[in-house]
Design a protein around this motif. Structure first.
Motif, PDB file in Angstrom:
ATOM      1  N   ALA A 171       0.832  -1.205   0.000  1.00 66.25           N
ATOM      2  CA  ALA A 171       0.000   0.000   0.000  1.00 66.25           C
ATOM      3  C   ALA A 171       0.869   1.258   0.000  1.00 66.25           C
ATOM      4  O   ALA A 171       0.546   2.249  -0.653  1.00 66.25           O
ATOM      5  N   LEU A 172       1.998   1.204   0.714  1.00 66.95           N
ATOM      6  CA  LEU A 172       2.904   2.346   0.733  1.00 66.95           C
ATOM      7  C   LEU A 172       3.529   2.585  -0.643  1.00 66.95           C
ATOM      8  O   LEU A 172       3.781   3.727  -1.029  1.00 66.95           O
ATOM      9  N   ARG A 173       3.782   1.520  -1.379  1.00 69.98           N
ATOM     10  CA  ARG A 173       4.336   1.689  -2.725  1.00 69.98           C
ATOM     11  C   ARG A 173       3.332   2.382  -3.650  1.00 69.98           C
ATOM     12  O   ARG A 173       3.721   2.997  -4.643  1.00 69.98           O
ATOM     13  N   ARG A 174       2.050   2.285  -3.319  1.00 64.59           N
ATOM     14  CA  ARG A 174       1.021   2.894  -4.154  1.00 64.59           C
ATOM     15  C   ARG A 174       0.457   4.178  -3.552  1.00 64.59           C
ATOM     16  O   ARG A 174      -0.517   4.727  -4.070  1.00 64.59           O
ATOM     17  N   GLN A 175       1.042   4.654  -2.454  1.00 63.21           N
ATOM     18  CA  GLN A 175       0.434   5.756  -1.718  1.00 63.21           C
ATOM     19  C   GLN A 175       0.451   7.089  -2.473  1.00 63.21           C
ATOM     20  O   GLN A 175      -0.263   8.015  -2.109  1.00 63.21           O
ATOM     21  N   ASN A 176       1.269   7.174  -3.509  1.00 59.70           N
ATOM     22  CA  ASN A 176       1.304   8.413  -4.281  1.00 59.70           C
ATOM     23  C   ASN A 176       0.490   8.326  -5.564  1.00 59.70           C
ATOM     24  O   ASN A 176       0.615   9.181  -6.444  1.00 59.70           O
ATOM     25  N   ASP A 177      -0.338   7.291  -5.672  1.00 56.62           N
ATOM     26  CA  ASP A 177      -1.170   7.143  -6.865  1.00 56.62           C
ATOM     27  C   ASP A 177      -2.338   8.125  -6.867  1.00 56.62           C
ATOM     28  O   ASP A 177      -2.802   8.538  -7.930  1.00 56.62           O
ATOM     29  N   ASP A 178      -2.854   8.461  -5.696  1.00 57.85           N
ATOM     30  CA  ASP A 178      -4.066   9.277  -5.584  1.00 57.85           C
ATOM     31  C   ASP A 178      -3.718  10.674  -5.090  1.00 57.85           C
ATOM     32  O   ASP A 178      -3.165  10.832  -4.001  1.00 57.85           O
ATOM     33  N   SER A 179      -4.059  11.681  -5.866  1.00 56.09           N
ATOM     34  CA  SER A 179      -3.719  13.062  -5.518  1.00 56.09           C
ATOM     35  C   SER A 179      -4.358  13.496  -4.205  1.00 56.09           C
ATOM     36  O   SER A 179      -3.741  14.212  -3.405  1.00 56.09           O
ATOM     37  N   LYS A 180      -5.597  13.074  -3.988  1.00 58.48           N
ATOM     38  CA  LYS A 180      -6.293  13.480  -2.764  1.00 58.48           C
ATOM     39  C   LYS A 180      -5.630  12.874  -1.533  1.00 58.48           C
ATOM     40  O   LYS A 180      -5.517  13.533  -0.490  1.00 58.48           O
TER      41      LYS A 180
END
Length: 480
Positions: A171-180
């Motif tokens: 989840a941390l690897r994907r934490q910058n996927d969503d701008s909000k």
């Protein structure tokens, strides 16, 4: 009487009837002149008891359906994590349930609960942990035993700990996927620098966590005298207390050693923080530190919140969405702190080409609250909306009992719920202007912007010096 005579008699009789009796519509009431009796509503009370081991219990029986729900509120949270193991509380809360118990493997626990159509869940947040239960009345004794095992004796099996860590790291690897999500995270970090409320997990801190850490974190805080229990549903209160005493009989009270947590820094400098992301929509967050639950101006601030950004008739929604068409949703409010000072936040998402325009308009509207009194119409609408909607927070027994449990858990004053509507009703236009001038700081806000700066209508530097946020905290190197 012949058929003809009967017909003539019927016609004459009908002519003599009043107009309403002949099917004409009655005179319609004018809603502008209608009056109603004053609404009378008393906040439901719970039955409170204290078990022999010190656990506080709030109960509200409800025999409408053969169901029972229960939530244990544990005084624990990520605010007590070591700085080098951020993420420990969340992992502990997850694996308490997923890791099985000392009596049952995870598969056995899942199987029993599924067979009974029962549910037991656990989690730990920033300032509170909870373990919840829901089941059919006939399955309460066994479900309560499983609930007790998850709360008291979780096994934290090594394979489940590793699985939870891997999921968290992914989840941390994907934490910058969503701008909000980026905007929310960076806004929280900016308002609570060097404080547990501003820390976020990284791959490094999660990797450093061991099974022994989870066991120690659980054992330090999970004691009956550190728990408030909320129970609602189909049960007799005396029988419920007897059952709870039996199930938790071997769980002894202990002195809980809480680490010292400093107060957040009161002065947060204004800043414009920008995270570059190649997207078509910009996420905007702006605000500053706010108040805690003990603030006597809480009720006036709640009314101000509603007028500024709390509904479809709010100033922000009217201008930013309805009049200017800059965003689908826009919102602003004080998030009142329960243990520490909370925040004031205004937020929206807008297309890249209107980023600066939206920020400028929101700032102007927030500043406008401090310059003049609100109108009588705004004040009345806000107070009526808050007072009338308050009732719907007590529509179900489980909601009411959890409200009561949380009020005690967080140490709200006696009569807080009972006096809430009256305190809102007392708020005046002078009060709203006073709290706006006291607690809103439009010139001292932190503004976080996540979007594609190449598409912005104007540079963010018009709002002050810009500091870039590097989105690199998902690469395993850690960072605060």
């Amino acid at each position: 009487m012949t058929i003809m005579k009967r017909f003539v008699f019927f016609v004459l009789l009908t002519a003599l009837l009043p107009v309403n009796a002949r099917g004409a519509e009655p005179k319609r009431a004018d809603p502008r002149t209608m009056t109603f009796a004053s609404l009378k509503f008393e906040v439901p009370k719970s039955q409170r008891a204290v078990l022999s081991n010190g656990m506080i219990v709030h109960m509200i029986p409800d025999r409408e359906l053969p169901l029972v729900s229960m939530t244990a509120y544990v005084n624990v949270g990520s605010i007590y994590e070591p700085a080098d193991k951020v993420g420990l509380a969340g992992l502990t809360g997850a694996v308490m349930r997923s890791g099985g118990t000392q009596e049952l493997t995870p598969e056995q626990l899942d199987g029993e609960l599924e067979f009974m159509a029962s549910s037991v869940e656990s989690s730990i947040g920033a300032e509170m942990g909870n373990v919840s239960l829901s089941c059919l009345t006939r399955n309460l004794p066994r479900t309560l035993e499983l609930f007790s095992q998850v709360l008291r004796t979780p096994a934290f099996r090594e394979d489940r700990v590793e699985l939870a860590k891997k999921r968290t790291i992914e989840a941390l690897r994907r934490q910058n996927d969503d701008s909000k999500e980026i905007a929310d995270r960076e806004f929280q970090k900016a308002l609570y620098p060097n404080h547990p409320l501003g820390r976020v997990p990284t791959i490094a801190t999660v990797t450093a966590i061991t099974r022994a850490d989870l066991v120690a974190f659980h054992d330090r805080y999970c004691h009956p005298n550190n728990v408030v229990l909320a129970v609602a549903g189909d049960f007799d209160p005396k029988e419920m207390i007897a059952l709870l005493e039996k199930v938790f009989a071997g769980w002894k009270r202990e002195t809980v050693d809480f680490p010292a947590v400093p107060e957040p820094a009161q002065e947060v400098k204004p800043a414009v923080l920008e995270a570059q992301k190649d997207v078509n929509q910009t996420a905007i967050r702006m605000g500053h530190l706010g108040i805690d639950k003990s603030n006597p101006d809480l009720y006036a601030i709640r009314v101000m919140d509603y007028i500024l950004g709390g509904g479809f008739t709010s100033r922000l929604m009217t201008e930013v969405r309805s009049n200017e068409g800059l965003a689908y949703n826009v919102y602003a409010a004080f998030d009142v702190g329960r243990r520490f000072i909370g925040t004031f936040e205004a937020q929206t998402e807008t297309k890249s080409e209107t980023t600066a325009r939206a920020i400028g308009l929101m700032r102007d509207i927030i500043a406008g609250m401090t310059k003049a009194q609100v109108s009588d119409q705004e004040l009345t609408l806000a107070k009526d909306a808050i007072i009338n909607s308050f009732i719907f927070g007590f529509a179900r027994a489980d909601v009411v009992v959890n409200q009561r449990a949380r009020v005690e858990f967080f140490g709200y004053p006696d009569g807080y719920l009972e006096n809430y509507r009256a305190n809102i009703a007392k708020v005046t236009r002078d009060d709203v202007l006073r709290v706006a001038r006291t607690y809103l700081h439009p010139d001292a806000m932190v503004t976080v912007v996540v979007g594609d700066e190449k598409k912005f209508d104007r540079p963010l530097s018009i709002f002050g010096p810009v500091r870039e946020i590097k989105l690199e905290n998902n690469n395993g190197k850690g960072g605060k």
